[in-house]
Structures are given as C-alpha cells and as structure tokens.
Design a protein around this motif. Structure first.
Motif, PDB file in Angstrom:
ATOM      1  N   ASN A  52       0.825  -1.206   0.000  1.00  0.00           N
ATOM      2  CA  ASN A  52       0.000   0.000   0.000  1.00  0.00           C
ATOM      3  C   ASN A  52       0.863   1.262   0.000  1.00  0.00           C
ATOM      4  O   ASN A  52       0.565   2.235  -0.699  1.00  0.00           O
ATOM      5  CB  ASN A  52      -0.923  -0.005   1.219  1.00  0.00           C
ATOM      6  CG  ASN A  52      -2.024  -1.047   1.111  1.00  0.00           C
ATOM      7  OD1 ASN A  52      -2.379  -1.470   0.011  1.00  0.00           O
ATOM      8  ND2 ASN A  52      -2.556  -1.474   2.247  1.00  0.00           N
ATOM      9  N   HIS A  53       1.935   1.238   0.774  1.00  0.00           N
ATOM     10  CA  HIS A  53       2.827   2.400   0.809  1.00  0.00           C
ATOM     11  C   HIS A  53       3.477   2.651  -0.550  1.00  0.00           C
ATOM     12  O   HIS A  53       3.490   3.781  -1.044  1.00  0.00           O
ATOM     13  CB  HIS A  53       3.907   2.184   1.866  1.00  0.00           C
ATOM     14  CG  HIS A  53       5.003   3.197   1.801  1.00  0.00           C
ATOM     15  ND1 HIS A  53       4.868   4.484   2.268  1.00  0.00           N
ATOM     16  CD2 HIS A  53       6.262   3.119   1.290  1.00  0.00           C
ATOM     17  CE1 HIS A  53       5.986   5.159   2.062  1.00  0.00           C
ATOM     18  NE2 HIS A  53       6.853   4.346   1.476  1.00  0.00           N
ATOM     19  N   VAL A  54       4.002   1.595  -1.154  1.00  0.00           N
ATOM     20  CA  VAL A  54       4.667   1.754  -2.443  1.00  0.00           C
ATOM     21  C   VAL A  54       3.670   2.197  -3.514  1.00  0.00           C
ATOM     22  O   VAL A  54       3.959   3.102  -4.311  1.00  0.00           O
ATOM     23  CB  VAL A  54       5.376   0.442  -2.856  1.00  0.00           C
ATOM     24  CG1 VAL A  54       5.916   0.545  -4.284  1.00  0.00           C
ATOM     25  CG2 VAL A  54       6.504   0.116  -1.885  1.00  0.00           C
ATOM     26  N   ASP A  55       2.483   1.595  -3.520  1.00  0.00           N
ATOM     27  CA  ASP A  55       1.472   1.985  -4.505  1.00  0.00           C
ATOM     28  C   ASP A  55       1.071   3.450  -4.352  1.00  0.00           C
ATOM     29  O   ASP A  55       0.957   4.184  -5.335  1.00  0.00           O
ATOM     30  CB  ASP A  55       0.227   1.096  -4.366  1.00  0.00           C
ATOM     31  CG  ASP A  55       0.401  -0.280  -4.973  1.00  0.00           C
ATOM     32  OD1 ASP A  55       1.353  -0.469  -5.752  1.00  0.00           O
ATOM     33  OD2 ASP A  55      -0.413  -1.175  -4.666  1.00  0.00           O
ATOM     34  N   GLY A 114      13.414   6.820  -2.898  1.00  0.00           N
ATOM     35  CA  GLY A 114      12.779   6.424  -1.650  1.00  0.00           C
ATOM     36  C   GLY A 114      12.043   5.102  -1.776  1.00  0.00           C
ATOM     37  O   GLY A 114      12.108   4.247  -0.889  1.00  0.00           O
ATOM     38  N   VAL A 115      11.345   4.911  -2.900  1.00  0.00           N
ATOM     39  CA  VAL A 115      10.631   3.656  -3.133  1.00  0.00           C
ATOM     40  C   VAL A 115      11.617   2.513  -3.337  1.00  0.00           C
ATOM     41  O   VAL A 115      11.432   1.407  -2.816  1.00  0.00           O
ATOM     42  CB  VAL A 115       9.701   3.775  -4.360  1.00  0.00           C
ATOM     43  CG1 VAL A 115       8.865   2.513  -4.517  1.00  0.00           C
ATOM     44  CG2 VAL A 115       8.792   4.986  -4.237  1.00  0.00           C
ATOM     45  N   ASP A 283       6.342   2.572 -23.001  1.00  0.00           N
ATOM     46  CA  ASP A 283       5.030   2.685 -23.630  1.00  0.00           C
ATOM     47  C   ASP A 283       4.168   1.506 -23.234  1.00  0.00           C
ATOM     48  O   ASP A 283       3.930   0.579 -24.002  1.00  0.00           O
ATOM     49  CB  ASP A 283       5.163   2.737 -25.162  1.00  0.00           C
ATOM     50  CG  ASP A 283       5.959   3.946 -25.602  1.00  0.00           C
ATOM     51  OD1 ASP A 283       6.000   4.911 -24.824  1.00  0.00           O
ATOM     52  OD2 ASP A 283       6.536   3.916 -26.696  1.00  0.00           O
ATOM     53  N   GLU A 284       3.654   1.555 -21.986  1.00  0.00           N
ATOM     54  CA  GLU A 284       2.880   0.450 -21.448  1.00  0.00           C
ATOM     55  C   GLU A 284       1.448   0.834 -21.144  1.00  0.00           C
ATOM     56  O   GLU A 284       0.786   0.240 -20.313  1.00  0.00           O
ATOM     57  CB  GLU A 284       3.517  -0.062 -20.150  1.00  0.00           C
ATOM     58  CG  GLU A 284       4.866  -0.658 -20.347  1.00  0.00           C
ATOM     59  CD  GLU A 284       5.345  -1.277 -19.049  1.00  0.00           C
ATOM     60  OE1 GLU A 284       5.234  -2.504 -18.894  1.00  0.00           O
ATOM     61  OE2 GLU A 284       5.828  -0.538 -18.197  1.00  0.00           O
ATOM     62  N   GLY A 285       0.960   1.819 -21.810  1.00  0.00           N
ATOM     63  CA  GLY A 285      -0.406   2.199 -21.539  1.00  0.00           C
ATOM     64  C   GLY A 285      -0.485   3.061 -20.294  1.00  0.00           C
ATOM     65  O   GLY A 285       0.025   4.155 -20.235  1.00  0.00           O
ATOM     66  N   GLU A 286      -1.120   2.528 -19.250  1.00  0.00           N
ATOM     67  CA  GLU A 286      -1.403   3.320 -18.069  1.00  0.00           C
ATOM     68  C   GLU A 286      -0.395   3.130 -16.954  1.00  0.00           C
ATOM     69  O   GLU A 286      -0.629   3.506 -15.816  1.00  0.00           O
ATOM     70  CB  GLU A 286      -2.811   2.955 -17.546  1.00  0.00           C
ATOM     71  CG  GLU A 286      -3.922   3.266 -18.526  1.00  0.00           C
ATOM     72  CD  GLU A 286      -3.970   4.757 -18.854  1.00  0.00           C
ATOM     73  OE1 GLU A 286      -3.743   5.565 -17.935  1.00  0.00           O
ATOM     74  OE2 GLU A 286      -4.221   5.092 -20.004  1.00  0.00           O
ATOM     75  N   ASN A 287       0.739   2.470 -17.236  1.00  0.00           N
ATOM     76  CA  ASN A 287       1.746   2.251 -16.201  1.00  0.00           C
ATOM     77  C   ASN A 287       1.147   1.596 -14.974  1.00  0.00           C
ATOM     78  O   ASN A 287       1.327   2.029 -13.841  1.00  0.00           O
ATOM     79  CB  ASN A 287       2.408   3.572 -15.773  1.00  0.00           C
ATOM     80  CG  ASN A 287       3.431   4.029 -16.783  1.00  0.00           C
ATOM     81  OD1 ASN A 287       4.087   3.219 -17.407  1.00  0.00           O
ATOM     82  ND2 ASN A 287       3.529   5.341 -16.940  1.00  0.00           N
ATOM     83  N   ASN A 288       0.379   0.531 -15.186  1.00  0.00           N
ATOM     84  CA  ASN A 288      -0.233  -0.190 -14.090  1.00  0.00           C
ATOM     85  C   ASN A 288       0.801  -1.058 -13.423  1.00  0.00           C
ATOM     86  O   ASN A 288       1.134  -2.122 -13.923  1.00  0.00           O
ATOM     87  CB  ASN A 288      -1.409  -1.036 -14.609  1.00  0.00           C
ATOM     88  CG  ASN A 288      -2.139  -1.746 -13.496  1.00  0.00           C
ATOM     89  OD1 ASN A 288      -1.954  -1.431 -12.322  1.00  0.00           O
ATOM     90  ND2 ASN A 288      -2.961  -2.708 -13.878  1.00  0.00           N
ATOM     91  N   ILE A 289       1.294  -0.619 -12.268  1.00  0.00           N
ATOM     92  CA  ILE A 289       2.437  -1.306 -11.686  1.00  0.00           C
ATOM     93  C   ILE A 289       2.137  -1.872 -10.308  1.00  0.00           C
ATOM     94  O   ILE A 289       3.019  -2.318  -9.616  1.00  0.00           O
ATOM     95  CB  ILE A 289       3.640  -0.349 -11.591  1.00  0.00           C
ATOM     96  CG1 ILE A 289       3.263   0.893 -10.801  1.00  0.00           C
ATOM     97  CG2 ILE A 289       4.156   0.002 -12.949  1.00  0.00           C
ATOM     98  CD1 ILE A 289       4.363   1.908 -10.738  1.00  0.00           C
ATOM     99  N   SER A 290       0.882  -1.868  -9.920  1.00  0.00           N
ATOM    100  CA  SER A 290       0.558  -2.396  -8.601  1.00  0.00           C
ATOM    101  C   SER A 290       0.624  -3.905  -8.585  1.00  0.00           C
ATOM    102  O   SER A 290       0.250  -4.581  -9.537  1.00  0.00           O
ATOM    103  CB  SER A 290      -0.859  -1.952  -8.199  1.00  0.00           C
ATOM    104  OG  SER A 290      -1.245  -2.580  -7.003  1.00  0.00           O
ATOM    105  N   THR A 291       1.111  -4.466  -7.478  1.00  0.00           N
ATOM    106  CA  THR A 291       1.117  -5.904  -7.313  1.00  0.00           C
ATOM    107  C   THR A 291      -0.015  -6.363  -6.419  1.00  0.00           C
ATOM    108  O   THR A 291      -0.133  -7.540  -6.139  1.00  0.00           O
ATOM    109  CB  THR A 291       2.443  -6.354  -6.667  1.00  0.00           C
ATOM    110  OG1 THR A 291       2.551  -5.787  -5.367  1.00  0.00           O
ATOM    111  CG2 THR A 291       3.621  -5.972  -7.518  1.00  0.00           C
ATOM    112  N   SER A 292      -0.828  -5.426  -5.958  1.00  0.00           N
ATOM    113  CA  SER A 292      -1.930  -5.807  -5.078  1.00  0.00           C
ATOM    114  C   SER A 292      -3.032  -6.432  -5.886  1.00  0.00           C
ATOM    115  O   SER A 292      -3.192  -6.166  -7.083  1.00  0.00           O
ATOM    116  CB  SER A 292      -2.440  -4.583  -4.333  1.00  0.00           C
ATOM    117  OG  SER A 292      -2.802  -3.560  -5.224  1.00  0.00           O
ATOM    118  N   PRO A 293      -3.874  -7.302  -5.264  1.00  0.00           N
ATOM    119  CA  PRO A 293      -4.948  -7.982  -5.987  1.00  0.00           C
ATOM    120  C   PRO A 293      -5.907  -7.005  -6.602  1.00  0.00           C
ATOM    121  O   PRO A 293      -6.196  -5.966  -6.056  1.00  0.00           O
ATOM    122  CB  PRO A 293      -5.636  -8.805  -4.868  1.00  0.00           C
ATOM    123  CG  PRO A 293      -4.604  -8.941  -3.794  1.00  0.00           C
ATOM    124  CD  PRO A 293      -3.790  -7.708  -3.856  1.00  0.00           C
TER     125      PRO A 293
END
Length: 293
Positions: A52-55, A114-115, A283-293
């Motif tokens: 959650n913090h990283v996201d 920081g991340v 160029d990945e679209g929306e940069n969806n990088i979350s690993t959360s469900p």
C-alpha cells in the motif's frame, strides 16, 4: 523520505520495520541500504502495508509528473479528488498539503529512490522484482521530459543497476553478501523478466546518450550544485562530470546499467532480440504497476 514511518493510527510502518540499519562491515559499502535478514511473509499485514505504501507513493509520483505538463489539472479535480490527493500526498511523504508538479528530474529521482530503498530493505523478491521493473520503466518514460541532471540521474541508475544485478546474482552485487529470500533458490528472476530487464537497461543507456548529446553543460552544472544535505553515498561517488570534459561524461554514460547488461548479456546472448522495445522505453499504456490484488 519514503522509508519514514507514520503514526500508528493511520499510516505506514514503524521505523524498525523497514528502516536501513547502519553496517559495521569493513567490505566496500553497497549503494543500497542494509536489508532485512528474512523476507516478509506472504499474505501478512506487513506485506500489505509495504504494498500500500509503495502503490500510494508511485501514484503520487505519477500525479506530480502529470501536473508538470497539465495547466488544467487543478480545474479538472473535484473537491473530493482534491482531498484524496492531499491525503495520499501527505501519507507518502512527498508533499505536506498540496501536490505540485515536478520542476526537475532531480525531484523525480529523490522520490523514486525512496521507493527503491523501501523495496530493497524489504528483502522480499516477490515484491522487489515486479516493482523494480516497473520503476525502471518509469525512469525511462520520464527521463526525456526533463533537462538532464547528471549527478542525480547517474546516481539513481547506478542504484537500479546494483539492485537488478543483485537480484540476478542472488547476492549484493557490491558486497557479495547473500540476499534475503534467495537462500538455496536459483533462477528467482524468471527468463522472461531477465529479457525484459536487459531491454530496459539497454534502452536507458540509449536515452542517456541522447540526452547527453542535447544537454547544456552550463545548465547541468547549475542543476547539479550540491548543498549541505548531500548524503554520504553521493559524496563518495565519482560524479565530477565537468572535470575531464566530454570524455568524462561519456564514460559515465557508458556505465549505465553496466553490471546488469554484462550479466544478462553473458546469460541471454541474443535472446533479447524479440523483446518489445516500446515496452522497454515505457510505452505500457497506463503504467499499471501495482502488485496488489
């Protein structure tokens, strides 16, 4: 910095959970902080807290970058969104009241570092690998949009290089110390991930060279002025880009992702030729990088 803890009532984590621990080793110090000795347990509250913090922090980074280029950003926000923006920004530690657009790539570097440090300290490959790939894509995506700042950019790229090389080796690439989460395990980084990482690294080197060809040395010298807050690691790194003229700068550019490219070049050979170059440049679209469900 992203690793600071928040209050128990609504924030991130206690300082002892993921705070870097000073090392007393006599070996060459790593460019990264000291890791946890064991990975975070999958499905635990601590894992959820880190995710959650990283996201939240990455979301704030994306928003600050977008605000740099959007003069109508504030007008498009509803009062509810504005409150959410303030809340997210304050929890991530990037801003206190109201997020502002980035003014330089040096500011981007500070937040991304920081991340990166939080992920390294976590000692958890299942979090480190996907997030680090996504953050390196973010760097490649944002780098062309700002005037080049040599010291900050090379410092971040060297840190990413050390992180990737360490994950590939299963040990700290600077110190040789075993990594948390790699005990007795081989090929923790998959072949698909290695192909992706190599393409990202090679694209970053090209981007840096392109930015170097167009840079203004006088402006760079101003942007890279170091104040009293410069950390010990940066003081120890040789980034006197002006001392030896263009040759010095080109030498630093040639070292971008040096360890990673060498390791994966030896292992993969020409297998990276089929990798999508556009994805490596971000160029990945929306940069969806979350690993959360």
């Amino acid at each position: 910095m992203a690793t600071n803890g928040a209050s128990p009532g609504g924030g991130f984590m206690q300082p002892s959970a993921l705070s870097p621990v000073p090392s007393t080793s006599t070996v060459t110090p790593s460019v990264l902080p000291k890791q946890r000795t064991h990975p975070i347990r999958s499905g635990s509250m601590k894992e959820a807290t880190v995710i959650n913090h990283v996201d939240r922090t990455i979301l704030a980074i994306n928003r600050r970058h977008a605000k740099k280029f959007s003069s109508v950003y504030e007008q498009l926000q509803t009062p509810q969104n504005s409150m959410a923006s303030t809340s997210v920004g304050s929890k991530s530690g990037i801003v206190e009241d109201k997020e502002r657009g980035y003014e330089s790539f040096k500011e981007v570097v500070k937040d991304i570092e920081g991340v990166v440090d939080v992920l390294w300290v976590s000692g958890t490959p299942s979090l480190q690998i996907p997030y680090l790939i996504s953050l390196s894509v973010l760097v490649n995506t944002y780098l062309p949009d700002y005037p080049f700042t040599g010291k900050a950019t090379f410092r971040l790229l060297r840190k990413l290089d050390s992180f990737f090389a360490s994950l590939i080796l299963g040990e700290d690439a600077e110190t040789g110390q075993p990594l948390s989460g790699f005990e007795g395990r081989r090929n923790v980084v998959s072949m698909t991930e290695k192909v992706r990482i190599k393409s990202i690294a090679e694209s970053a080197r090209v981007l840096v060279v392109e930015k170097g060809d167009a840079r203004d040395p006088d402006a760079e010298a101003d942007d890279d002025f170091e104040d009293e807050s410069t950390d010990e690691m940066e003081r120890d790194m040789d980034f006197d880009l002006e001392g030896d003229g263009p040759d010095k700068w080109e030498m630093e550019a040639a070292r971008v992702y040096e360890k990673t490219i060498q390791l994966l070049g030896d292992e993969l050979g020409t297998e990276v030729e089929f990798c999508d170059e556009d994805m490596a440049r971000g160029d990945e679209g929306e940069n969806n990088i979350s690993t959360s469900p």
